[in-house]
Design a protein around this motif. Structure first.
Motif, PDB file in Angstrom:
ATOM      1  N   ASP A 240       0.829  -1.212   0.000  1.00 38.19           N
ATOM      2  CA  ASP A 240       0.000   0.000   0.000  1.00 38.19           C
ATOM      3  C   ASP A 240       0.863   1.262   0.000  1.00 38.19           C
ATOM      4  N   HIS A 246       1.565  -4.999  -6.257  1.00 40.61           N
ATOM      5  CA  HIS A 246       0.627  -5.919  -5.603  1.00 40.61           C
ATOM      6  C   HIS A 246       0.970  -7.391  -5.843  1.00 40.61           C
TER       7      HIS A 246
ATOM      8  N   LYS B 180      -9.150  -8.973  -6.616  1.00 38.39           N
ATOM      9  CA  LYS B 180      -9.091  -7.736  -5.843  1.00 38.39           C
ATOM     10  C   LYS B 180      -8.550  -6.612  -6.734  1.00 38.39           C
ATOM     11  N   GLY B 181      -9.091  -5.420  -6.568  1.00 31.81           N
ATOM     12  CA  GLY B 181      -8.557  -4.278  -7.301  1.00 31.81           C
ATOM     13  C   GLY B 181      -9.198  -4.069  -8.656  1.00 31.81           C
ATOM     14  N   GLU B 184     -13.298  -0.180  -7.241  1.00 32.71           N
ATOM     15  CA  GLU B 184     -13.466   0.199  -5.827  1.00 32.71           C
ATOM     16  C   GLU B 184     -14.916  -0.033  -5.459  1.00 32.71           C
TER      17      GLU B 184
END
Ligand code: FAD
Ligand code: AMP
Lengths: 324, 257
Positions: A240, A246, B180-181, B184
């Protein structure tokens, strides 16, 4: 003798270690290991599968198999299952295996034990254990009904045998039926670095918020560089903060890893991080806070400053590994 | 467009897991239930596609015991138009869930797009998306990082190992399992939460859908909590001594390097 059909995976012209692990387990248990190999221009790999212990290789080739796709590979694999009629089917719990295996299971109308961390073949029975609830619990899998017993297995769950360079597998060419394919793989974009993925690495060196910036990750890269088959990972706090992309993240919302050795540097050990690495065989924690929760899971703990310890550790590892 | 989104209700991530007496499931007393986190991305993506395509509807489908309707209400509060609940016993497997979802979708409006999460975080199977698409004979992409929607086609970016991505084009109808991602996810607004309470949830039973006990292919048994680790070794001394000792232990005791 029971037959085990194993989905062979490769990258950059080399059979992946997970495939070797699966063939080795089948061979150890007295099964006949048969490998399924698909792609374009991959026939040379059949020899390597033989050296790993495969007795037979089902080879399917064609332009439609140049890139992996669940549709084309799935069709070919189902054909192979029908011709080989195995008691057991094994795939790696890799990006491909996870995507492909349920498609095959649905087509064949059989069950699938996914993402197993323990697999043992006993006679013609497949015994599997898999983590559930992000590794907070473990369960054994019971297969109902008839048909092959099917599992995907996490990399590093099984040991590999020695290669037998002179062993060779009988190759059967399976024709490719590429008609009626709906989806098209337009492109495969390689990651910025051609590094080993954390999920496949035998050793993972991870950094947390304590790394402070992306440059400091060079310390962990240097440590990883002396350890064969290793990769660098990161906590979510580090991701983050932008220290690492990621794809490095280990944890509940990142990757789940089960390496032989996990070295957590400056990571507190939040439950969501543990969800991604608690099945690692040996865990090392380096943290300056003696109360950090990561120490409860660590087999070896060093209370200290990672900026001091990590470079020294890199030197010590070099010495130990250089003794061979 | 007819858009479906499949969601599963799961224990909240921070739940302390306890095993039930028979070792075939967890003790559900006192658990806080949530929508599986990856499914939030699926719901959001479905809503975004609807917002760009006037006249589209989003139908949320969930299979589970009675309490799953609470999570269906959450999806309605986020903005889904219609809701379907398939009532199931406490313990079902992926094959049964996917077969039920496929049967529902076959009975209802023809799908253009189906969204799911890449994995439900209870049994962590990552199977239902692929099973469902295969039962419906439509193409799918799992671990989708983003998607671009054209006329009758979707181009999806899929994450694989080592930061590598695959770009896959497929015709509709198709299924996309969200990573994920992907977006939002929105929060439900208070008025929408109130409205969602009044919306009708259409109900099916497994038997109505032709799903039987024989469709259960997998049973989880002998559930255990991971063996509590014995306290690890704390290595003392100055940094140099610690590093030396750790290297020695990893090499000669643990034998991992
Ligand atoms: C829904 C949800 C999903 C999540 N998913 C994930 C996930 O997938 N992965 C994940 O990792 N987290 C995840 N998290 C976040 C998680 O809760 C923690 O916030 C995160 O793991 C903390 O990262 P960290 O340990 O690097 O940072 P911190 O908790 O801040 O820990 C830093 C540690 O470094 C130590 N330290 C500081 N300086 C030094 C030094 N010089 N030398 C040695 N040690 C030092 C400190 O003592 C401390 O223990 C998630 C959270 C939620 C709510
Ligand atoms: N019982 C269910 N009802 C509706 N959707 C489900 C159900 N189980 C799984 N799914 C969907 O399939 C995805 C993958 O789930 P799983 O295969 O259980 O890991 C989830 O993220 C959901 O989108």
């Amino acid at each position: 003798m029971a037959t085990a059909l194993i989905y062979a995976e490769y990258k950059d012209g080399k059979i992946k270690k997970i495939t070797h692990e699966l063939i080795a387990e089948a061979a150890r248990s007295g099964c006949e290991p048969v490998a399924f190999l698909a792609g374009a221009g991959v026939e040379a790999l059949a020899k390597d599968l033989g050296a790993m212990g495969a007795k037979r290789v089902i080879l399917v080739q064609g332009d439609a198999l140049k890139f992996y796709s669940n549709e084309a590979y799935g069709k070919a694999f189902v054909e192979a299952v029908k011709s080989v009629n195995p008691a057991i089917i094994l795939m790696g719990a890799s990006a491909q295996g996870k995507d492909l295996a349920p498609r095959v299971a649905a087509t064949l109308g059989i069950g699938l034990a996914s993402d197993c961390t323990k697999v043992k073949i006993e006679g013609d029975k497949l015994k599997c254990t898999r983590p559930i609830y992000a590794g907070k619990a473990l369960a054994d899998v019971e297969f109902a009904g008839s048909g092959p017993q099917f599992a995907t297995v996490r990399p590093n769950a099984l040991s590999v045998g020695a290669l037998q360079e002179d062993a060779s597998a009988a190759v059967t060419n399976q024709p490719l039926d590429a008609s009626a394919l709906k989806s098209v793989v337009k492109d495969v974009v390689r990651g910025a670095t051609a590094k080993l993925d954390v999920t496949e690495a035998n050793i993972v060196v991870s950094g947390g918020r304590a790394m402070k910036n992306s440059e400091n990750f060079a310390l962990l890269e240097a440590l990883s560089a002396v350890l064969p088959n290793s990769a660098v990972g990161a906590s979510r706090a580090a991701v983050d903060a932008g220290y690492r992309p990621h794809s490095y993240q280990v944890g509940q919302t990142g990757k789940v890893v089960s390496p032989t050795l996990y070295i957590a540097c400056g990571i507190s050990g939040a439950i969501q991080h543990l969800a991604g690495m608690r099945t690692s065989k040996v865990i090392v924690a380096i943290n300056k806070d003696p109360e950090a929760p990561i120490f409860q899971l660590a087999d070896y703990g060093i209370v200290g400053d990672l900026f001091e310890v990590v470079p020294l550790l890199t030197e010590e590892f070099k010495k130990v590994l250089g003794e061979h | 467009m007819n858009i479906y989104v499949c969601i599963k209700q799961v224990p909240a991530t921070e739940t302390k897991i306890k095993i039930n007496a028979s070792g075939t499931g967890i003790d559900t007393t006192g658990i806080k239930w949530i929508m599986s986190p990856y499914d939030e991305f699926a719901v959001e993506e479905a809503l975004r596609v609807r917002e760009k395509n006037a006249g589209s509807t989003v139908t949320v489908v969930s299979a589970g015991p009675q309490r799953a309707t609470e999570t269906i209400r959450t999806a309605l509060a986020m903005g889904c138009d219609n809701a379907i609940w398939v009532e199931t016993p406490e313990e079902t497997d992926s094959f049964q869930a996917a077969k039920a979802l496929a049967a529902v979708i076959k009975k209802e409006a023809q799908p253009d797009l189906i969204f799911t999460g890449k994995q439900a975080i209870d049994d962590d199977c990552a199977q239902v998306s692929q099973l469902l698409a295969t039962f419906l004979e439509i193409p799918y992409v799992t671990v989708a990082l983003n998607a671009e929607y054209g006329a009758g086609t979707v181009t999806v970016k899929r994450e694989v190992e080592g930061g590598t991505t695959e770009i896959i084009a497929m015709p509709t109808p198709c299924l996309i399992a969200a990573q994920k991602g992907m977006n939002e996810p929105r929060f439900a607004s208070l008025p929408n939460i109130m409205k969602a309470k009044k919306k009708e949830i259409k109900q099916y039973k497994m038997a109505d859908l032709g799903v039987t006990d024989a469709d259960r292919k997998i049973k989880l048994v002998n559930m255990t909590l991971p063996a509590g680790k014995q306290a690890g070794k704390k290595i003392t001394g100055d940094a140099k001594a610690q590093a030396q000792e750790l290297a020695r232990l990893l090499h000669t005791e643990a034998k991992v390097i």
